[in-house]
Design a protein around this motif. Structure first.
Motif, PDB file in Angstrom:
ATOM      1  N   SER A  94       0.768  -1.225   0.079  1.00  0.00           N
ATOM      2  CA  SER A  94      -0.039  -0.001  -0.173  1.00  0.00           C
ATOM      3  C   SER A  94       0.911   1.182   0.118  1.00  0.00           C
ATOM      4  CB  SER A  94      -1.070   0.008   1.227  1.00  0.00           C
ATOM      5  OG  SER A  94      -1.793  -1.288   1.364  1.00  0.00           O
ATOM      6  N   LEU A  95       1.766   1.179   0.848  1.00  0.00           N
ATOM      7  CA  LEU A  95       2.686   2.349   0.974  1.00  0.00           C
ATOM      8  C   LEU A  95       3.630   2.688  -0.402  1.00  0.00           C
ATOM      9  CD1 LEU A  95       4.163   2.246   4.680  1.00  0.00           C
ATOM     10  CD2 LEU A  95       2.220   3.865   3.475  1.00  0.00           C
ATOM     11  N   THR A  96       3.922   1.538  -1.013  1.00  0.00           N
ATOM     12  CA  THR A  96       4.541   1.518  -2.161  1.00  0.00           C
ATOM     13  C   THR A  96       4.051   2.019  -3.449  1.00  0.00           C
ATOM     14  OG1 THR A  96       6.106  -0.384  -1.337  1.00  0.00           O
ATOM     15  CG2 THR A  96       6.199   0.148  -3.579  1.00  0.00           C
ATOM     16  N   ALA A 102       0.483   9.921  -4.371  1.00  0.00           N
ATOM     17  CA  ALA A 102       0.133  11.039  -3.565  1.00  0.00           C
ATOM     18  C   ALA A 102       1.322  12.295  -3.805  1.00  0.00           C
ATOM     19  CB  ALA A 102       0.585  10.738  -2.120  1.00  0.00           C
ATOM     20  N   TYR A 103       2.296  11.737  -4.409  1.00  0.00           N
ATOM     21  CA  TYR A 103       3.301  12.915  -5.016  1.00  0.00           C
ATOM     22  C   TYR A 103       2.796  13.597  -6.351  1.00  0.00           C
ATOM     23  CZ  TYR A 103       7.512  15.032  -6.662  1.00  0.00           C
ATOM     24  OH  TYR A 103       8.356  15.965  -6.978  1.00  0.00           O
ATOM     25  N   ALA A 104       2.185  12.748  -7.149  1.00  0.00           N
ATOM     26  CA  ALA A 104       1.664  13.195  -8.094  1.00  0.00           C
ATOM     27  C   ALA A 104       0.409  13.865  -7.878  1.00  0.00           C
ATOM     28  CB  ALA A 104       1.188  11.878  -9.153  1.00  0.00           C
ATOM     29  N   CYS A 156      -5.614  -4.041  -0.274  1.00  0.00           N
ATOM     30  CA  CYS A 156      -4.983  -2.982  -0.971  1.00  0.00           C
ATOM     31  C   CYS A 156      -6.353  -2.038  -1.575  1.00  0.00           C
ATOM     32  CB  CYS A 156      -3.997  -3.318  -2.132  1.00  0.00           C
ATOM     33  SG  CYS A 156      -2.331  -3.892  -1.191  1.00  0.00           S
ATOM     34  N   LEU A 157      -7.321  -2.570  -1.865  1.00  0.00           N
ATOM     35  CA  LEU A 157      -8.364  -1.818  -2.332  1.00  0.00           C
ATOM     36  C   LEU A 157      -8.879  -0.833  -1.535  1.00  0.00           C
ATOM     37  CD1 LEU A 157     -10.396  -1.772  -4.663  1.00  0.00           C
ATOM     38  CD2 LEU A 157     -11.886  -3.470  -3.490  1.00  0.00           C
ATOM     39  N   PHE A 158      -8.767  -1.006  -0.327  1.00  0.00           N
ATOM     40  CA  PHE A 158      -9.162  -0.184   0.987  1.00  0.00           C
ATOM     41  C   PHE A 158      -8.051   0.662   1.582  1.00  0.00           C
ATOM     42  CE2 PHE A 158     -12.079  -3.892   0.724  1.00  0.00           C
ATOM     43  CZ  PHE A 158     -13.264  -3.131   0.572  1.00  0.00           C
ATOM     44  N   ASN A 159      -6.900  -0.042   1.661  1.00  0.00           N
ATOM     45  CA  ASN A 159      -5.704   0.971   2.287  1.00  0.00           C
ATOM     46  C   ASN A 159      -5.082   2.021   1.441  1.00  0.00           C
ATOM     47  OD1 ASN A 159      -6.167  -0.125   4.592  1.00  0.00           O
ATOM     48  ND2 ASN A 159      -4.810  -1.937   4.574  1.00  0.00           N
ATOM     49  N   VAL A 160      -4.892   1.635   0.164  1.00  0.00           N
ATOM     50  CA  VAL A 160      -4.213   2.328  -0.831  1.00  0.00           C
ATOM     51  C   VAL A 160      -5.077   4.061  -0.770  1.00  0.00           C
ATOM     52  CG1 VAL A 160      -3.579   2.897  -3.412  1.00  0.00           C
ATOM     53  CG2 VAL A 160      -3.097   0.531  -2.208  1.00  0.00           C
ATOM     54  N   PRO A 161      -6.232   3.874  -1.413  1.00  0.00           N
ATOM     55  CA  PRO A 161      -7.101   5.300  -1.216  1.00  0.00           C
ATOM     56  C   PRO A 161      -6.703   6.112   0.092  1.00  0.00           C
ATOM     57  CG  PRO A 161      -8.435   3.746  -2.096  1.00  0.00           C
ATOM     58  CD  PRO A 161      -6.988   2.943  -1.405  1.00  0.00           C
ATOM     59  N   LEU A 162      -6.651   5.450   1.101  1.00  0.00           N
ATOM     60  CA  LEU A 162      -6.626   5.914   2.240  1.00  0.00           C
ATOM     61  C   LEU A 162      -5.214   6.522   2.434  1.00  0.00           C
ATOM     62  CD1 LEU A 162      -8.023   6.694   5.452  1.00  0.00           C
ATOM     63  CD2 LEU A 162      -7.141   4.478   6.177  1.00  0.00           C
ATOM     64  N   ALA A 163      -4.206   5.503   2.306  1.00  0.00           N
ATOM     65  CA  ALA A 163      -2.963   6.289   2.369  1.00  0.00           C
ATOM     66  C   ALA A 163      -2.635   7.275   1.414  1.00  0.00           C
ATOM     67  CB  ALA A 163      -1.932   4.827   2.163  1.00  0.00           C
ATOM     68  N   VAL A 164      -3.137   7.202   0.079  1.00  0.00           N
ATOM     69  CA  VAL A 164      -2.942   8.416  -0.960  1.00  0.00           C
ATOM     70  C   VAL A 164      -3.521   9.593  -0.034  1.00  0.00           C
ATOM     71  CG1 VAL A 164      -3.655   9.307  -2.961  1.00  0.00           C
ATOM     72  CG2 VAL A 164      -3.012   6.877  -2.768  1.00  0.00           C
ATOM     73  N   ILE A 205       4.146   9.253   6.425  1.00  0.00           N
ATOM     74  CA  ILE A 205       4.521   7.698   6.161  1.00  0.00           C
ATOM     75  C   ILE A 205       3.951   6.744   7.383  1.00  0.00           C
ATOM     76  CG2 ILE A 205       6.062   5.922   5.436  1.00  0.00           C
ATOM     77  CD1 ILE A 205       7.480   8.221   3.996  1.00  0.00           C
ATOM     78  N   GLY A 206       4.548   7.355   8.593  1.00  0.00           N
ATOM     79  CA  GLY A 206       3.923   6.572   9.777  1.00  0.00           C
ATOM     80  C   GLY A 206       2.446   6.698  10.166  1.00  0.00           C
ATOM     81  N   VAL A 207       1.741   7.929   9.834  1.00  0.00           N
ATOM     82  CA  VAL A 207       0.570   7.622   9.921  1.00  0.00           C
ATOM     83  C   VAL A 207      -0.345   6.833   9.062  1.00  0.00           C
ATOM     84  CG1 VAL A 207      -1.668   9.140   9.971  1.00  0.00           C
ATOM     85  CG2 VAL A 207       0.417  10.062  11.037  1.00  0.00           C
ATOM     86  N   ALA A 208       0.193   6.719   7.932  1.00  0.00           N
ATOM     87  CA  ALA A 208      -0.428   5.982   6.642  1.00  0.00           C
ATOM     88  C   ALA A 208      -0.281   4.483   6.981  1.00  0.00           C
ATOM     89  CB  ALA A 208      -0.006   6.193   5.420  1.00  0.00           C
ATOM     90  N   ALA A 209       1.152   4.170   7.527  1.00  0.00           N
ATOM     91  CA  ALA A 209       1.375   2.761   7.921  1.00  0.00           C
ATOM     92  C   ALA A 209       0.297   2.286   8.997  1.00  0.00           C
ATOM     93  CB  ALA A 209       2.887   2.664   8.218  1.00  0.00           C
ATOM     94  N   PHE A 210       0.248   3.228   9.989  1.00  0.00           N
ATOM     95  CA  PHE A 210      -0.541   2.953  11.020  1.00  0.00           C
ATOM     96  C   PHE A 210      -2.029   2.415  10.576  1.00  0.00           C
ATOM     97  CE2 PHE A 210      -3.822   4.674  13.974  1.00  0.00           C
ATOM     98  CZ  PHE A 210      -3.805   3.585  15.024  1.00  0.00           C
ATOM     99  N   PHE A 211      -2.544   3.254   9.848  1.00  0.00           N
ATOM    100  CA  PHE A 211      -3.862   2.961   9.552  1.00  0.00           C
ATOM    101  C   PHE A 211      -3.978   1.762   8.693  1.00  0.00           C
ATOM    102  CE2 PHE A 211      -4.751   7.128  10.854  1.00  0.00           C
ATOM    103  CZ  PHE A 211      -5.903   7.184  11.566  1.00  0.00           C
ATOM    104  N   CYS A 212      -2.867   1.564   7.817  1.00  0.00           N
ATOM    105  CA  CYS A 212      -3.172   0.403   6.753  1.00  0.00           C
ATOM    106  C   CYS A 212      -2.788  -0.867   7.732  1.00  0.00           C
ATOM    107  CB  CYS A 212      -1.918   0.398   5.917  1.00  0.00           C
ATOM    108  SG  CYS A 212      -2.021   1.590   4.493  1.00  0.00           S
TER     109      CYS A 212
END
Length: 283
Positions: A94-96, A102-104, A156-164, A205-212
């Protein structure tokens, strides 16, 4: 000297500090939250006989046999191993995927960018039950059913949008001049992104990793639907504990306590990142 100067300070009436109503409400709220956890711990230290036949605030015959069962029985401890494997896989994937996306979104404007961003969030809003059957048929046909990667990819279907969404907010706070300066200094995009940009958004990154991590760890429907034996997680095992002798409440409570531990450790290590996320309005 005047009489006023001779008056000792201790003669002044002491101030009273009344207990505020907010303190009482917060205390009651914390007790309400901690009560189920305490009762789960209390049950995990009791025998089944004491759990079913008496009501005590503390075990009268304290035992660790329930934890010994969890840690020595492969049917139990393999569930924790399976859960950790696919949760770590999902967090890394998800983070990868989310970091460049997110950068784009934070740096470029292109046709349909806002609509695409909204579409990503709508995927996160959908309940997992909607995708359980499609994932089941897809993974059964390609040979991924009952594997760790199957659950990781489904999450990943749910975590990628949240991480982005989380990372985009942190990245937008980094000035674009840093990117331009790095390019002028001869940095390639990959080197700039890893060595300069990612440290600047380490909190995000730490916050996104936590929620994933937390979503994958507690999610039950997809992980139970897409696994049977080899990759069955602890959440699915805990729902299948009834045997010929009935439910082993003590072992089930011990499993629940051990299930809380990884999440508590993750919260402890990323607590500062989460606090910064709240301050930036992205959590």
């Amino acid at each position: 000297m005047t009489d006023q100067n001779l008056t000792p300070a201790i003669a002044r009436p002491g101030r009273k500090f009344p207990i505020r109503g907010s303190v009482v409400v917060m205390t009651l709220y914390l007790l309400f939250l901690l009560l189920p956890i305490y009762w789960l711990l209390n049950m995990s230290l009791k025998t089944n006989t004491e759990i079913l036949n008496s009501f005590t605030l503390w075990p009268s015959d304290l035992t660790l046999a329930n934890y010994a069962t969890i840690l020595t029985d492969p049917a139990w401890y393999k569930g924790y191993i399976n859960s950790l494997i696919y949760v770590v896989l999902n967090t890394v994937i998800s983070l990868t995927v989310a970091l460049p996306a997110a950068y784009a979104f934070s740096r470029y404007s292109f046709m349909g960018d806002k609509h695409l961003f909204f579409w990503l969030l709508t995927n996160r809003m959908a309940p997992p039950a909607v995708f359980a059957l499609p994932f089941f048929q897809l993974y059964s046909s390609v040979g991924l059913f009952d594997t760790h990667i199957a659950v990781a990819l489904a999450h990943c279907l749910f975590n990628v949008p949240l991480a982005v969404w989380i990372l985009e907010g942190f990245m937008r706070g980094v000035p674009k001049e840093i990117d331009e300066t790095a390019y002028l200094d001869g940095y390639s995009f990959g080197r700039f992104f890893v060595k300069i940009f990612m440290p600047l958004v380490a909190s995000g990154i730490g916050v996104a990793a936590f929620f994933c991590f937390m979503f994958s760890w507690v999610e039950l429907l997809l992980s139970r639907t897409l696994t049977t034996v080899d990759a069955k997680p602890i959440a699915a095992i805990m729902t299948r504990t009834q045997g010929a002798a009935g439910i082993d409440w003590g072992v089930l409570a011990a499993a629940g306590v051990l299930t809380i531990v990884p999440g508590a450790l993750v919260i402890y290590f990323v607590r500062n990142y989460i606090a910064k996320g709240f301050a930036l309005g992205r959590v």
